[in-house]
Design an enzyme around this catalytic site. Structure first.
Site, PDB file in Angstrom:
ATOM      1  CE  LYS A   1      83.018  13.479  58.003  1.00 49.30           C
ATOM      2  NZ  LYS A   1      82.615  13.520  56.587  1.00 49.30           N
ATOM      3  N   GLY A   2      78.063  12.630  62.045  1.00 49.90           N
ATOM      4  CA  GLY A   2      77.083  12.232  63.049  1.00 49.90           C
ATOM      5  C   GLY A   2      75.991  13.258  63.284  1.00 49.90           C
TER       6      GLY A   2
ATOM      7  CE  LYS B   1      77.517  14.465  53.762  1.00 53.08           C
ATOM      8  NZ  LYS B   1      78.667  15.175  54.408  1.00 53.08           N
TER       9      LYS B   1
END
Length: 381
Positions: free
Chosen positions: A343-344, A134
């Site tokens: 993601k994000g 992560k």
């Protein structure tokens, strides 16, 4: 005259995969039909599955349990930090030689009039990217893939970790690398490599000159990202998810759940071991927080570390206002590419007082890490 170097490596991989799949289908069909006349179908299928796994060991290395005692250790072994005997494989013979593309691919390229040109082959990585989880390992490799002299493995093979290493030899490992040319650098990554310390010894045994990249970020931000992954997983499967505070803090004892959050959140023990195995000048630390806000700066650090020219520019990486993070423009096709939906993710908001507790908790661990690696990072503000 067109040469093979004008072909994008992704098209070469597609050509290899498509040709190999078609030929394998034809061969398997004929094989199964012939065997059905004299052999039980289940037996035939079992053999095909076994063969598809590839060679797990060279003949001189015996198969042994995933967890083994000293008396079961094979001849090639070493002692880890806990004075336990572990399996290592030092390359011999053709173990690390480039593995050419299949005969099917050679025939296909020859048909294009390119038989005399260099063909891509699977090569051992010259650089390995270690976690932490992560922190942006996948994003970094996506950006590095923009460089024409870098080829990355697009899945986590986990080869040097305990669940894989006892089962497969070095030739198996090299054969899983993406096809590349002799002037390109192959990179693979797995987050387990940093936290499983035996992986450091095994990588060094394969290549003592291997270049190592480690990506880190503010441990609180990393913890929030990890929680976001946990929450999304639990929600997807319809399971109840505990709050962030409950996951990291025990309100009954008024203490943080240190065993859970420091296994990855305390970087020092993992770096201490890594520095005992590899010299500091073979290790590059990537700032995962800067990768989010200024990815080009971290890509250029990697280019310098690998001795490559600066090929990736602002024209290749741009900020997508709609998505809220950086995306890429692919030179060959002109198309844009962004990271996956996972993601994000937006991080959960935490109470200001609880965040202050987290900052105080991580402060001594961070200071120890800064002294260890001789670098400071702009964390915990």
């Amino acid at each position: 005259m067109v040469t093979v170097r004008t072909f994008n490596i992704r098209w070469v991989k597609l050509l290899v995969s498509a040709s190999a799949c078609f030929t394998l289908t034809v061969l398997c069909t004929g094989y199964v039909l012939s065997k059905l006349m004299s052999t039980n179908l289940v037996h035939v299928l079992d053999r095909r599955v076994d063969r598809s796994l590839g060679d797990q060991f060279s003949e001189e290395v015996q198969r042994f349990p995933d967890t083994f005692w000293h008396e079961f250790a094979p001849s090639r072994q070493s002692t880890n930090e806990h004075n336990q005997i572990i399996l290592i494989r030092r390359p011999k013979g053709i173990d690390l030689d480039p593995k050419p593309v299949t005969l099917v691919a050679n025939i296909s390229l020859a048909g294009l009039g390119l038989a005399g040109s260099e063909l891509p082959a699977s090569r051992p990585p010259q650089c390995v990217l270690l976690g932490f989880g992560k922190c942006g390992t996948s994003a970094l490799l996506e950006f590095l893939d923009l460089h024409p002299q870098i080829v990355t493995l697009d899945w986590e093979i986990d080869y040097f970790c305990e669940r894989m290493y006892p089962k497969y030899d070095l030739q198996w490992y090299v054969q899983r690398m993406p096809p590349s040319y002799s002037d390109q650098i192959t990179i693979e990554k797995s987050p387990c490599y940093i936290v499983e310390h035996d992986s450091h010894i095994r990588m060094h045994a394969m290549n003592s000159s291997l270049k190592i990249m480690v990506i880190i970020r503010d441990p609180i931000t990393r913890l929030l990202s990890e929680y976001g992954h946990y929450y999304a997983t639990e929600t997807y499967w319809g399971r109840p998810a505990v709050s962030f505070e409950e996951r990291v803090y025990n309100h009954k004892t008024k203490e943080f759940r240190t065993a859970q959050i420091l296994k990855v959140g305390d970087y020092s023990p993992h770096f201490e071991h890594l520095l005992k195995v590899f010299p500091r000048n073979q290790i590059l630390i990537i700032d995962g927080d800067k990768l989010v806000t200024d990815p080009l700066s971290q890509v250029r650090l990697v280019e310098e570390f690998l001795g490559l020219q600066h090929e990736v520019s602002k024209q290749d990486i741009y900020f997508d206002n709609a998505k809220g993070f950086f995306c890429m423009k692919l030179r060959n096709s002109g198309e844009t590419k962004c990271l996956g939906k996972s993601k994000g993710r937006q991080h959960v908001q935490i109470d200001a007082n609880f965040k202050k507790k987290l900052i105080e908790f991580f402060a001594p661990y961070n200071e120890q890490f800064f002294k260890l690696v001789g670098q400071k990072f702009d964390w915990l503000k």
